[in-house]
Design a protein around this motif. Structure first.
Motif, short mmCIF file in Angstrom:
data_model
loop_
_atom_site.label_atom_id
_atom_site.label_comp_id
_atom_site.label_asym_id
_atom_site.label_seq_id
_atom_site.Cartn_x
_atom_site.Cartn_y
_atom_site.Cartn_z
N GLN A 288 35.55 25.64 48.93
CA GLN A 288 35.68 24.56 47.95
C GLN A 288 35.06 24.94 46.61
N LYS A 289 33.98 25.69 46.66
CA LYS A 289 33.38 26.17 45.41
C LYS A 289 34.35 27.07 44.66
N ARG A 290 35.12 27.89 45.38
CA ARG A 290 36.13 28.72 44.71
C ARG A 290 37.18 27.85 44.04
N TYR A 291 37.57 26.77 44.70
CA TYR A 291 38.53 25.84 44.10
C TYR A 291 37.96 25.24 42.81
N ILE A 292 36.72 24.79 42.87
CA ILE A 292 36.08 24.20 41.69
C ILE A 292 35.99 25.23 40.57
N ARG A 293 35.57 26.41 40.91
CA ARG A 293 35.42 27.50 39.93
C ARG A 293 36.75 27.82 39.25
N ASN A 294 37.83 27.80 40.02
CA ASN A 294 39.13 28.19 39.47
C ASN A 294 39.87 27.06 38.77
N ASN A 295 39.46 25.82 39.01
CA ASN A 295 40.20 24.69 38.45
C ASN A 295 39.38 23.79 37.53
N MET A 296 38.08 23.69 37.75
CA MET A 296 37.25 22.75 37.01
C MET A 296 36.47 23.39 35.86
N PHE A 297 36.25 24.71 35.96
CA PHE A 297 35.43 25.39 34.97
C PHE A 297 36.16 26.61 34.42
N GLY A 298 35.88 26.91 33.17
CA GLY A 298 36.22 28.21 32.60
C GLY A 298 34.92 28.85 32.15
N MET A 299 34.80 30.17 32.33
CA MET A 299 33.55 30.86 32.02
C MET A 299 33.82 32.03 31.09
N VAL A 300 33.02 32.14 30.05
CA VAL A 300 33.08 33.28 29.14
C VAL A 300 31.70 33.92 29.14
N TYR A 301 31.63 35.15 29.65
CA TYR A 301 30.35 35.84 29.81
C TYR A 301 29.97 36.59 28.54
N GLN A 302 28.66 36.85 28.42
CA GLN A 302 28.16 37.68 27.32
C GLN A 302 28.79 39.07 27.38
N ASN A 303 28.84 39.64 28.59
CA ASN A 303 29.42 40.97 28.78
C ASN A 303 30.84 40.80 29.32
N PRO A 304 31.87 41.15 28.56
CA PRO A 304 33.25 40.94 29.02
C PRO A 304 33.58 41.62 30.34
N ILE A 305 32.82 42.66 30.70
CA ILE A 305 33.08 43.34 31.97
C ILE A 305 32.92 42.38 33.14
N MET A 306 32.05 41.37 33.00
CA MET A 306 31.84 40.40 34.07
C MET A 306 33.00 39.40 34.19
N GLY A 307 33.74 39.20 33.10
CA GLY A 307 34.78 38.19 33.12
C GLY A 307 36.19 38.74 33.14
N LEU A 308 36.35 40.04 32.90
CA LEU A 308 37.67 40.65 32.83
C LEU A 308 37.77 41.85 33.75
N ASN A 309 38.97 42.08 34.25
CA ASN A 309 39.26 43.35 34.93
C ASN A 309 39.75 44.30 33.84
N MET A 310 38.92 45.26 33.50
CA MET A 310 39.20 46.11 32.34
C MET A 310 40.40 47.03 32.54
N SER A 311 40.84 47.20 33.79
CA SER A 311 41.99 48.07 34.06
C SER A 311 43.30 47.30 34.11
N PHE A 312 43.25 45.98 34.28
CA PHE A 312 44.44 45.14 34.22
C PHE A 312 44.82 44.92 32.76
N SER A 313 46.09 44.61 32.52
CA SER A 313 46.50 44.25 31.17
C SER A 313 45.89 42.89 30.80
N ALA A 314 45.89 42.58 29.51
CA ALA A 314 45.35 41.30 29.04
C ALA A 314 46.08 40.15 29.71
N ILE A 315 47.40 40.21 29.75
CA ILE A 315 48.16 39.10 30.33
C ILE A 315 47.98 39.04 31.84
N SER A 316 47.75 40.19 32.48
CA SER A 316 47.50 40.19 33.93
C SER A 316 46.16 39.55 34.26
#
Length: 280
Positions: free
Chosen positions: A106-134
């Motif tokens: 349920q926490k995963r559901y809340i995390r994916n639907n109720m919150f958006g997170m932008v981290y100080q270090n983009p490596i924590m919030g993005l998969n650097m090998s995926f494309s931007a749109i991916s």
């Protein structure tokens, strides 16, 4: 119009400690700790009974020095860290049920639907090998979306909104500048239209002109979407630009809170006074 009558998010007595604690420090009294550290057992009390409310369409600033507990608090709200104690409730979720007590699924559901997170270090919030749109599609899939065309359209719209050139949307973020990576993070965080956006030191390490562009984008998003935000920074100038209200943290505690203008013009706590005077 901002609704300051009924909070959209309520956090009560959030506590996060690293270590078991001991008879000397469990009461968390200042005289028993060195800042937020117990010299007897080594326990660190990163957040000590942190309580606050967030209102619809509001930007709440959280300011304090490094080690004050700001980022730990944000990680607890986004379920990156397990809390030691406390409650958090969202007005739109199960009549205000404590989300910290929910199952991992349920926490995963809340995390994916109720919150958006932008981290100080983009490596924590993005998969650097995926494309931007991916990266955006990854967030959408985690929330249960399966329509490829719809996800592609959503990703293009969001990346265009945050000023990523459309001819670069299939490039991985590792090819982008720091400011562009933060803008991709913001687009990803917004992909599921969350009611709350969490922003943790999003301008730290960026050039001043890039900082200004990111801050302008945040203000534009808040104005257009009327989304509620919690913005963490060690820089009171950033909070002054963005926040309606501000809380000041020191050694894991909230030591002062109020309207941002009020705190800037008439700070009450000696630490807040030092922060404000350092801007002058």
């Amino acid at each position: 119009m901002k609704d300051f009558q009924t909070p959209i998010l309520v956090v009560q007595k959030l506590r996060k400690q690293f270590g078991l604690g001991c008879d000397h420090c469990r009461d968390m009294k200042p005289e028993h700790l060195e800042k937020n550290y117990c010299p007897k057992c080594g326990t660190v009390y990163a957040c000590r009974d942190v309580s606050f409310e967030l209102y619809e369409g509001e930007i709440l600033g959280v300011v304090g020095e490094s080690g004050s507990g700001k980022s730990t608090m944000m990680q607890c709200l986004y379920f990156d860290q397990e809390v030691t104690a406390g409650t958090v409730s969202l007005r739109s979720y199960k009549n205000g049920k404590n989300m910290f007590a929910e199952s991992a699924q349920q926490k995963r559901y809340i995390r994916n639907n109720m919150f958006g997170m932008v981290y100080q270090n983009p490596i924590m919030g993005l998969n650097m090998s995926f494309s931007a749109i991916s990266n955006i599609a990854e967030k959408l899939i985690a929330a249960g979306n399966r329509n490829v065309a719809a996800m592609s359209n959503r990703g293009q719209d969001l990346l265009d909104e945050v000023n990523i050139p459309l001819f670069r949307i299939k490039e991985p973020p590792k090819n982008f500048s720091g400011g562009m990576q933060q803008r991709v993070q913001i687009a990803k965080a917004l992909s599921n239209n969350p009611p709350i956006l969490l922003l943790d030191e999003v301008t730290t390490g960026l050039d001043l002109s890039v900082q200004a562009n990111v801050l302008d984008l945040i203000k534009k998003i808040q104005r257009e979407l009327n989304i509620s935000m919690i913005v963490v920074s060690h820089d009171l100038a950033v909070v002054r630009m963005l926040a309606d209200r501000t809380v000041v943290m020191l050694n894991g505690n909230i030591i002062e809170s109020g309207l941002t203008d009020q705190i800037l013009e008439d700070p009450q706590h000696p630490y807040t006074q030092e922060l404000v005077y350092s801007l002058l």
